[in-house]
Design a protein around this motif. Sequence first.
Motif, mmCIF file in Angstrom:
data_model
loop_
_atom_site.group_PDB
_atom_site.id
_atom_site.type_symbol
_atom_site.label_atom_id
_atom_site.label_comp_id
_atom_site.label_asym_id
_atom_site.label_seq_id
_atom_site.Cartn_x
_atom_site.Cartn_y
_atom_site.Cartn_z
ATOM 1 N N PRO A 101 0.825 -1.204 0.000
ATOM 2 C CA PRO A 101 0.000 0.000 0.000
ATOM 3 C C PRO A 101 0.862 1.258 0.000
ATOM 4 O O PRO A 101 0.367 2.370 -0.170
ATOM 5 N N GLU A 102 2.164 1.105 0.208
ATOM 6 C CA GLU A 102 3.118 2.219 0.244
ATOM 7 C C GLU A 102 4.514 1.621 0.131
ATOM 8 O O GLU A 102 4.663 0.390 0.159
ATOM 9 N N LEU A 103 5.535 2.484 -0.007
ATOM 10 C CA LEU A 103 6.876 1.929 -0.251
ATOM 11 C C LEU A 103 7.900 2.204 0.832
ATOM 12 O O LEU A 103 9.032 1.721 0.734
ATOM 13 N N THR A 104 7.558 2.951 1.862
ATOM 14 C CA THR A 104 8.569 3.266 2.880
ATOM 15 C C THR A 104 8.983 2.009 3.647
ATOM 16 O O THR A 104 10.183 1.750 3.833
ATOM 17 N N ALA A 105 7.978 1.223 4.080
ATOM 18 C CA ALA A 105 8.302 -0.003 4.822
ATOM 19 C C ALA A 105 9.079 -0.991 3.930
ATOM 20 O O ALA A 105 10.097 -1.544 4.376
ATOM 21 N N TYR A 134 -7.469 -0.575 -0.918
ATOM 22 C CA TYR A 134 -8.892 -0.818 -1.167
ATOM 23 C C TYR A 134 -9.679 0.356 -0.592
ATOM 24 O O TYR A 134 -10.177 0.309 0.525
ATOM 25 N N GLU A 135 -9.752 1.446 -1.359
ATOM 26 C CA GLU A 135 -10.494 2.633 -0.939
ATOM 27 C C GLU A 135 -11.673 2.808 -1.873
ATOM 28 O O GLU A 135 -11.715 2.219 -2.956
ATOM 29 N N GLN A 136 -12.634 3.641 -1.493
ATOM 30 C CA GLN A 136 -13.772 3.928 -2.360
ATOM 31 C C GLN A 136 -13.283 4.798 -3.518
ATOM 32 O O GLN A 136 -12.881 5.934 -3.280
ATOM 33 N N ARG A 141 -8.740 9.268 -6.438
ATOM 34 C CA ARG A 141 -8.525 8.167 -5.479
ATOM 35 C C ARG A 141 -8.787 6.838 -6.189
ATOM 36 O O ARG A 141 -9.904 6.608 -6.672
ATOM 37 N N TYR A 142 -7.782 6.005 -6.245
ATOM 38 C CA TYR A 142 -7.864 4.768 -7.012
ATOM 39 C C TYR A 142 -7.403 3.603 -6.148
ATOM 40 O O TYR A 142 -6.779 3.802 -5.105
ATOM 41 N N ARG A 143 -7.713 2.390 -6.613
ATOM 42 C CA ARG A 143 -7.263 1.215 -5.850
ATOM 43 C C ARG A 143 -5.861 0.794 -6.275
ATOM 44 O O ARG A 143 -5.152 0.178 -5.526
ATOM 45 N N TYR A 282 4.193 5.551 11.674
ATOM 46 C CA TYR A 282 5.640 5.567 11.937
ATOM 47 C C TYR A 282 6.274 6.939 12.130
ATOM 48 O O TYR A 282 7.482 7.036 12.308
ATOM 49 N N TYR A 283 5.490 8.015 12.135
ATOM 50 C CA TYR A 283 6.127 9.337 12.151
ATOM 51 C C TYR A 283 6.478 9.869 13.536
ATOM 52 O O TYR A 283 5.795 9.606 14.523
ATOM 53 N N SER A 284 7.557 10.644 13.585
ATOM 54 C CA SER A 284 7.882 11.465 14.754
ATOM 55 C C SER A 284 8.536 12.735 14.211
ATOM 56 O O SER A 284 8.922 12.792 13.048
ATOM 57 N N ASP A 299 -7.309 16.134 -1.714
ATOM 58 C CA ASP A 299 -6.483 17.333 -1.841
ATOM 59 C C ASP A 299 -4.995 17.109 -1.553
ATOM 60 O O ASP A 299 -4.200 18.010 -1.744
ATOM 61 N N ALA A 300 -4.620 15.892 -1.106
ATOM 62 C CA ALA A 300 -3.200 15.677 -0.780
ATOM 63 C C ALA A 300 -2.435 15.201 -2.013
ATOM 64 O O ALA A 300 -2.685 14.122 -2.544
ATOM 65 N N LEU A 301 -1.515 16.041 -2.491
ATOM 66 C CA LEU A 301 -0.682 15.647 -3.639
ATOM 67 C C LEU A 301 0.479 14.773 -3.183
ATOM 68 O O LEU A 301 1.092 14.086 -3.994
HETATM 69 P P1 HAM Z 1 0.547 8.651 2.068
HETATM 70 O O1 HAM Z 1 0.168 10.033 2.547
HETATM 71 O O2 HAM Z 1 -0.267 7.533 2.570
HETATM 72 O O3 HAM Z 1 2.069 8.478 2.485
HETATM 73 O O4 HAM Z 1 0.563 8.611 0.492
HETATM 74 C C1 HAM Z 1 1.301 9.555 -0.255
HETATM 75 C C2 HAM Z 1 0.461 10.108 -1.385
HETATM 76 O O5 HAM Z 1 -0.011 9.032 -2.214
HETATM 77 C C3 HAM Z 1 -0.809 10.831 -0.962
HETATM 78 O O6 HAM Z 1 -0.553 12.140 -0.548
HETATM 79 C C4 HAM Z 1 -1.610 10.785 -2.251
HETATM 80 O O7 HAM Z 1 -1.193 11.819 -3.133
HETATM 81 C C5 HAM Z 1 -1.221 9.442 -2.846
HETATM 82 N N1 HAM Z 1 -2.288 8.464 -2.593
HETATM 83 C C6 HAM Z 1 -2.548 7.788 -1.462
HETATM 84 N N2 HAM Z 1 -3.603 6.986 -1.613
HETATM 85 C C7 HAM Z 1 -4.045 7.163 -2.884
HETATM 86 C C8 HAM Z 1 -5.115 6.604 -3.676
HETATM 87 N N3 HAM Z 1 -5.940 5.692 -3.191
HETATM 88 N N4 HAM Z 1 -5.251 7.028 -4.946
HETATM 89 C C9 HAM Z 1 -4.408 7.953 -5.476
HETATM 90 N N5 HAM Z 1 -3.382 8.483 -4.788
HETATM 91 C C10 HAM Z 1 -3.204 8.105 -3.506
HETATM 92 C C11 HAM Z 1 2.792 7.353 2.233
HETATM 93 O O8 HAM Z 1 2.442 6.456 1.513
HETATM 94 C C12 HAM Z 1 4.156 7.377 2.876
HETATM 95 N N6 HAM Z 1 4.858 6.126 2.547
HETATM 96 C C13 HAM Z 1 4.960 8.580 2.448
HETATM 97 C C14 HAM Z 1 6.300 8.629 3.099
HETATM 98 C C15 HAM Z 1 7.476 8.296 2.518
HETATM 99 N N7 HAM Z 1 6.538 8.982 4.335
HETATM 100 C C16 HAM Z 1 7.842 8.890 4.570
HETATM 101 N N8 HAM Z 1 8.406 8.447 3.490
#
Ligand code: HAM
Length: 434
Positions: A101-105, A134-136, A141-143, A282-284, A299-301
Amino acid sequence: MCSINEALEPSAEAQQKVQERFMIKNVKGTRDFLPGSLDLWHKVEDVARRVPALFGYQEIRTPIFEYTDLFKRGVGEGTDVVGKEMYVFDDKGGDSLTLRPELTAPVARAIQQENLLRAFPTLRLWYYGACFRYEQPQAGRYRQFQQLGAECIGSPNPESDAEIIMLGYSIFKELGVTDYTLNLNSLANLHCRTIYKKELLDYLTKHEADLSESSKKRMQTNPLRTLDSKDERDKEIVKNAPRILSYLDEESQRHFDAVQSILKACNVPYVINDTLVRGLDYYSHTVFEFTTKSLGTQDALGGGGRYDNLFEQIGGKATPGVGFGLGVDRIVLMLEKLEQSANKLESIWLISNEFSRELGAAVATTLRNRGYNVVTDVQRRSFKNQLTSASKAGASWALILGEDEVNSHSITIKNLNTSEQNSILLSEVQTYEF
Ligand code: HAM
């Protein structure tokens, strides 16, 4: 009632309906990117390859799926991402796997597994890849979505927080995206955060009856998340809630001040947003988010922050890190809005016939070597049909090479936007500016 003939031979429309019902479509929340729709994606990919390198960052690629425990322990079981949104499945060997779901971990896992910090005190890495949640689905916002991210691992110092924020800022600058705000906050060290969480919980408990159902639940799992609730009732209550910035101890304050001093010295504009908490556990210290008003609720880029406990959470040696992830799908929506697609390369169609096939190929080659996009006819169609296709494809120029042109060593240049045309000598193709 339909006639016997109609029953035996259903109309084209009825046939299409039946066909559509049986046709397999793409999975909800995923998208096909068809030919011709990828220019802006390429632009982001190009910036991804160039800008992080300017800061000394190297690319890393990790697998699309990982053991589920990596995210449970790294991102946190109480988060929406892990609790509700992950694509989890058992493979044939019985292992629980998760589409990332993300790449930091995953990046932290790879660094630790390969012991990459042995050779370098600081690792500067960037990545570009698909994530799954798995979001709406809705606009933005995409899966399955793409993240462009960067991580600076190995330094506990505020210089690295500032560096990573400046890298994010430079990526937006290079892309020409200006309509956004950089929000900055500190989640302090664990000691301050624990004291603050208790104060916040006391306050929320007093107002529990008026909170939304989801905030009531979050009070138990992660009270900080009530601060960024979108519910209007919650927002009213949050207005008077204690703020984390009043709870920073000397160390946390010093760190936060130092990050800001560097951003100011480098003219990076930001606003302090003391309700910014981020959705991952995981943030501090430093957290930040790039938000825009031009994409509606999504709104979050992009966003990120410091994560000094992640490595230990996933079973590694204590290692400080800071990074961000940008949502490329949302950035592309911004670029579309900015009509930057208009900036795409001027495209040229080379119109030829039986008198000029080889010459046409040679002229196209010359122009491609000069960096122009050139399409040639391979269907042996009439001039008229070739010109119609060029206009339909949105080409800016048609270069016409017929018998007359071949005989006079010239080429006709037609501006497809204005329909004006002129003729130049073939020798001038080497230097002509479109
Ligand atoms: P996150 O805020 O969960 O952070 O995701 C980063 C960005 O991914 C969001 O601001 C948004 O632009 C995009 N994003 C998230 N979910 C969706 C979705 N369902 N559809 C389209 N875009 C989406 C992280 O993932 C952390 N790993 C960021 C990070 C890196 N923190 C430290 N290092």
